[in-house]
Design a protein around this motif. Structure first.
Motif, PDB file in Angstrom:
ATOM      1  N   TYR A  50       9.465 -23.218 -11.896  1.00 38.60           N
ATOM      2  CA  TYR A  50       8.708 -22.229 -12.677  1.00 38.60           C
ATOM      3  C   TYR A  50       8.321 -22.805 -14.037  1.00 38.60           C
ATOM      4  O   TYR A  50       7.170 -22.659 -14.475  1.00 38.60           O
TER       5      TYR A  50
ATOM      6  N   TRP B 276       5.381 -25.164 -13.745  1.00 38.98           N
ATOM      7  CA  TRP B 276       4.109 -24.447 -13.579  1.00 38.98           C
ATOM      8  C   TRP B 276       3.709 -23.748 -14.874  1.00 38.98           C
ATOM      9  O   TRP B 276       2.536 -23.745 -15.250  1.00 38.98           O
ATOM     10  N   HIS B 277       4.692 -23.167 -15.558  1.00 41.06           N
ATOM     11  CA  HIS B 277       4.397 -22.482 -16.815  1.00 41.06           C
ATOM     12  C   HIS B 277       3.837 -23.478 -17.844  1.00 41.06           C
ATOM     13  O   HIS B 277       2.883 -23.159 -18.566  1.00 41.06           O
TER      14      HIS B 277
ATOM     15  N   ARG C   4      14.070 -22.338 -11.230  1.00 40.83           N
ATOM     16  CA  ARG C   4      13.769 -22.197 -12.660  1.00 40.83           C
ATOM     17  C   ARG C   4      12.984 -23.409 -13.150  1.00 40.83           C
ATOM     18  O   ARG C   4      11.999 -23.275 -13.871  1.00 40.83           O
TER      19      ARG C   4
ATOM     20  N   ALA D 157       6.220 -19.019  -8.244  1.00 47.49           N
ATOM     21  CA  ALA D 157       7.474 -19.680  -8.622  1.00 47.49           C
ATOM     22  C   ALA D 157       8.392 -18.706  -9.356  1.00 47.49           C
ATOM     23  O   ALA D 157       9.605 -18.697  -9.126  1.00 47.49           O
ATOM     24  N   LEU D 158       7.826 -17.867 -10.200  1.00 43.66           N
ATOM     25  CA  LEU D 158       8.618 -16.867 -10.911  1.00 43.66           C
ATOM     26  C   LEU D 158       9.212 -15.852  -9.931  1.00 43.66           C
ATOM     27  O   LEU D 158      10.375 -15.466 -10.055  1.00 43.66           O
TER      28      LEU D 158
ATOM     29  N   GLU E 191       2.360 -20.374 -10.647  1.00 45.92           N
ATOM     30  CA  GLU E 191       3.372 -19.982 -11.629  1.00 45.92           C
ATOM     31  C   GLU E 191       3.970 -18.628 -11.249  1.00 45.92           C
ATOM     32  O   GLU E 191       5.193 -18.443 -11.278  1.00 45.92           O
ATOM     33  N   LYS E 192       3.112 -17.692 -10.885  1.00 44.80           N
ATOM     34  CA  LYS E 192       3.568 -16.352 -10.514  1.00 44.80           C
ATOM     35  C   LYS E 192       4.458 -16.413  -9.268  1.00 44.80           C
ATOM     36  O   LYS E 192       5.493 -15.746  -9.200  1.00 44.80           O
TER      37      LYS E 192
ATOM     38  N   TRP F 199      12.082 -17.524  -8.045  1.00 41.35           N
ATOM     39  CA  TRP F 199      13.227 -17.638  -8.941  1.00 41.35           C
ATOM     40  C   TRP F 199      13.924 -16.273  -9.080  1.00 41.35           C
ATOM     41  O   TRP F 199      15.141 -16.168  -9.000  1.00 41.35           O
TER      42      TRP F 199
END
Length: 153
Positions: free
Chosen positions: A103, A106-107, A100, A25-26, A22-23, A29
Protein backbone atom coordinates in the motif's frame (compact mmCIF):
# COMPACT_ATOMS: atom_id res chain seq x y z
CA UNK A 1 -10.35 16.41 -14.37
CA UNK A 2 -9.70 18.54 -17.43
CA UNK A 3 -5.97 19.02 -17.89
CA UNK A 4 -4.40 21.69 -20.08
CA UNK A 5 -0.89 20.31 -20.33
CA UNK A 6 -0.71 17.43 -22.88
CA UNK A 7 1.67 15.39 -20.75
CA UNK A 8 -0.54 15.95 -17.70
CA UNK A 9 -3.52 14.59 -19.65
CA UNK A 10 -1.59 11.43 -20.49
CA UNK A 11 -0.33 11.08 -16.93
CA UNK A 12 -3.87 11.45 -15.59
CA UNK A 13 -4.70 8.03 -17.07
CA UNK A 14 -1.69 6.53 -15.31
CA UNK A 15 -2.68 8.30 -12.08
CA UNK A 16 -6.22 6.91 -12.28
CA UNK A 17 -4.89 3.36 -12.67
CA UNK A 18 -2.38 3.86 -9.87
CA UNK A 19 -5.10 5.21 -7.56
CA UNK A 20 -7.16 2.08 -8.25
CA UNK A 21 -4.18 -0.10 -7.33
CA UNK A 22 -3.62 1.99 -4.19
CA UNK A 23 -7.27 1.59 -3.20
CA UNK A 24 -7.13 -2.17 -3.78
CA UNK A 25 -3.91 -2.47 -1.75
CA UNK A 26 -5.52 -0.52 1.09
CA UNK A 27 -8.55 -2.80 0.99
CA UNK A 28 -6.39 -5.94 1.10
CA UNK A 29 -4.37 -4.52 3.99
CA UNK A 30 -7.58 -3.68 5.86
CA UNK A 31 -8.99 -7.18 5.32
CA UNK A 32 -5.82 -8.79 6.65
CA UNK A 33 -5.74 -6.47 9.67
CA UNK A 34 -9.37 -7.36 10.39
CA UNK A 35 -8.56 -11.09 10.24
CA UNK A 36 -5.55 -10.50 12.48
CA UNK A 37 -7.69 -8.75 15.10
CA UNK A 38 -10.23 -11.60 14.99
CA UNK A 39 -7.48 -14.21 15.46
CA UNK A 40 -6.00 -12.22 18.37
CA UNK A 41 -9.43 -12.05 20.00
CA UNK A 42 -9.85 -15.80 19.55
CA UNK A 43 -6.43 -16.37 21.14
CA UNK A 44 -7.44 -14.14 24.04
CA UNK A 45 -10.62 -16.18 24.48
CA UNK A 46 -8.58 -19.41 24.54
CA UNK A 47 -6.28 -17.87 27.12
CA UNK A 48 -9.27 -17.01 29.32
CA UNK A 49 -10.56 -20.58 29.03
CA UNK A 50 -7.15 -21.94 29.96
CA UNK A 51 -6.91 -19.63 32.98
CA UNK A 52 -10.40 -20.63 34.09
CA UNK A 53 -9.53 -24.34 33.97
CA UNK A 54 -6.19 -23.63 35.66
CA UNK A 55 -8.07 -22.06 38.56
CA UNK A 56 -10.38 -25.09 38.80
CA UNK A 57 -7.51 -27.53 39.20
CA UNK A 58 -5.64 -25.30 41.62
CA UNK A 59 -8.41 -25.48 44.24
CA UNK A 60 -7.79 -28.51 46.45
CA UNK A 61 -10.58 -31.03 46.78
CA UNK A 62 -12.84 -29.45 44.17
CA UNK A 63 -12.34 -32.07 41.43
CA UNK A 64 -12.38 -35.85 41.46
CA UNK A 65 -9.39 -37.67 39.97
CA UNK A 66 -11.31 -38.50 36.78
CA UNK A 67 -12.56 -34.97 36.41
CA UNK A 68 -9.02 -33.68 37.07
CA UNK A 69 -7.70 -35.97 34.32
CA UNK A 70 -10.35 -34.69 31.87
CA UNK A 71 -9.63 -31.09 32.80
CA UNK A 72 -5.90 -31.53 32.26
CA UNK A 73 -6.61 -33.15 28.89
CA UNK A 74 -8.83 -30.25 27.91
CA UNK A 75 -6.18 -27.75 29.03
CA UNK A 76 -3.68 -29.58 26.85
CA UNK A 77 -6.05 -29.19 23.90
CA UNK A 78 -6.43 -25.48 24.69
CA UNK A 79 -2.62 -25.08 24.79
CA UNK A 80 -2.35 -26.84 21.44
CA UNK A 81 -5.04 -24.59 19.98
CA UNK A 82 -3.22 -21.54 21.35
CA UNK A 83 0.04 -22.64 19.70
CA UNK A 84 -1.82 -23.00 16.38
CA UNK A 85 -3.44 -19.63 16.97
CA UNK A 86 -0.04 -18.02 17.62
CA UNK A 87 1.31 -19.48 14.38
CA UNK A 88 -1.71 -18.15 12.49
CA UNK A 89 -1.27 -14.73 14.09
CA UNK A 90 2.40 -14.69 13.19
CA UNK A 91 1.60 -15.50 9.55
CA UNK A 92 -1.13 -12.85 9.45
CA UNK A 93 1.26 -10.25 10.90
CA UNK A 94 3.75 -11.01 8.14
CA UNK A 95 0.99 -10.75 5.54
CA UNK A 96 -0.24 -7.49 7.10
CA UNK A 97 3.28 -6.05 7.02
CA UNK A 98 3.68 -7.04 3.37
CA UNK A 99 0.25 -5.60 2.51
CA UNK A 100 1.12 -2.37 4.33
CA UNK A 101 4.39 -2.10 2.39
CA UNK A 102 2.56 -2.65 -0.90
CA UNK A 103 0.00 0.00 0.00
CA UNK A 104 2.75 2.46 0.93
CA UNK A 105 4.48 1.83 -2.40
CA UNK A 106 1.27 2.53 -4.34
CA UNK A 107 0.55 5.55 -2.16
CA UNK A 108 4.04 6.93 -2.89
CA UNK A 109 3.47 6.46 -6.61
CA UNK A 110 0.11 8.24 -6.43
CA UNK A 111 1.69 11.15 -4.57
CA UNK A 112 4.60 11.40 -7.01
CA UNK A 113 2.29 11.34 -10.04
CA UNK A 114 -0.06 13.89 -8.46
CA UNK A 115 2.85 16.19 -7.67
CA UNK A 116 4.19 15.86 -11.21
CA UNK A 117 0.80 16.58 -12.76
CA UNK A 118 0.36 19.59 -10.47
CA UNK A 119 3.79 20.89 -11.47
CA UNK A 120 3.03 20.44 -15.17
CA UNK A 121 -0.31 22.17 -14.75
CA UNK A 122 1.40 25.00 -12.88
CA UNK A 123 3.91 25.38 -15.70
CA UNK A 124 1.08 25.38 -18.26
CA UNK A 125 -0.81 28.02 -16.28
CA UNK A 126 2.32 30.17 -16.01
CA UNK A 127 2.91 29.83 -19.76
CA UNK A 128 -0.72 30.82 -20.42
CA UNK A 129 -0.33 33.84 -18.13
CA UNK A 130 2.87 34.91 -19.91
CA UNK A 131 1.15 34.53 -23.29
CA UNK A 132 -1.87 36.53 -22.11
CA UNK A 133 0.40 39.27 -20.75
CA UNK A 134 2.34 39.36 -24.00
CA UNK A 135 -0.89 39.72 -26.01
CA UNK A 136 -2.15 42.39 -23.65
CA UNK A 137 1.11 44.32 -24.02
CA UNK A 138 0.92 44.02 -27.81
CA UNK A 139 -2.68 45.29 -27.85
CA UNK A 140 -1.79 48.18 -25.57
CA UNK A 141 1.14 49.15 -27.80
CA UNK A 142 -0.99 48.92 -30.95
CA UNK A 143 -3.73 51.03 -29.40
CA UNK A 144 -1.23 53.66 -28.32
CA UNK A 145 0.36 53.69 -31.77
CA UNK A 146 -3.00 53.93 -33.58
CA UNK A 147 -4.25 56.85 -31.48
CA UNK A 148 -1.25 59.03 -31.96
CA UNK A 149 0.10 57.81 -35.18
CA UNK A 150 3.23 57.09 -33.41
CA UNK A 151 4.44 54.82 -30.75
CA UNK A 152 4.19 55.86 -27.13
CA UNK A 153 6.55 54.75 -24.45
Amino acid sequence: MNRRHPRARRLQVVLDLTEREEKEALSVWGDIEQKLRAEEQQREQLSLYRDEYQQKISLPGQLSAGHMHNTLGFMSQIESAMRSQNEQISLLRKRADAARELYLQWHGKVKALSDLIDRLEGEAAAADDRQAQKQSDEWANRAAFNRNGQRRT
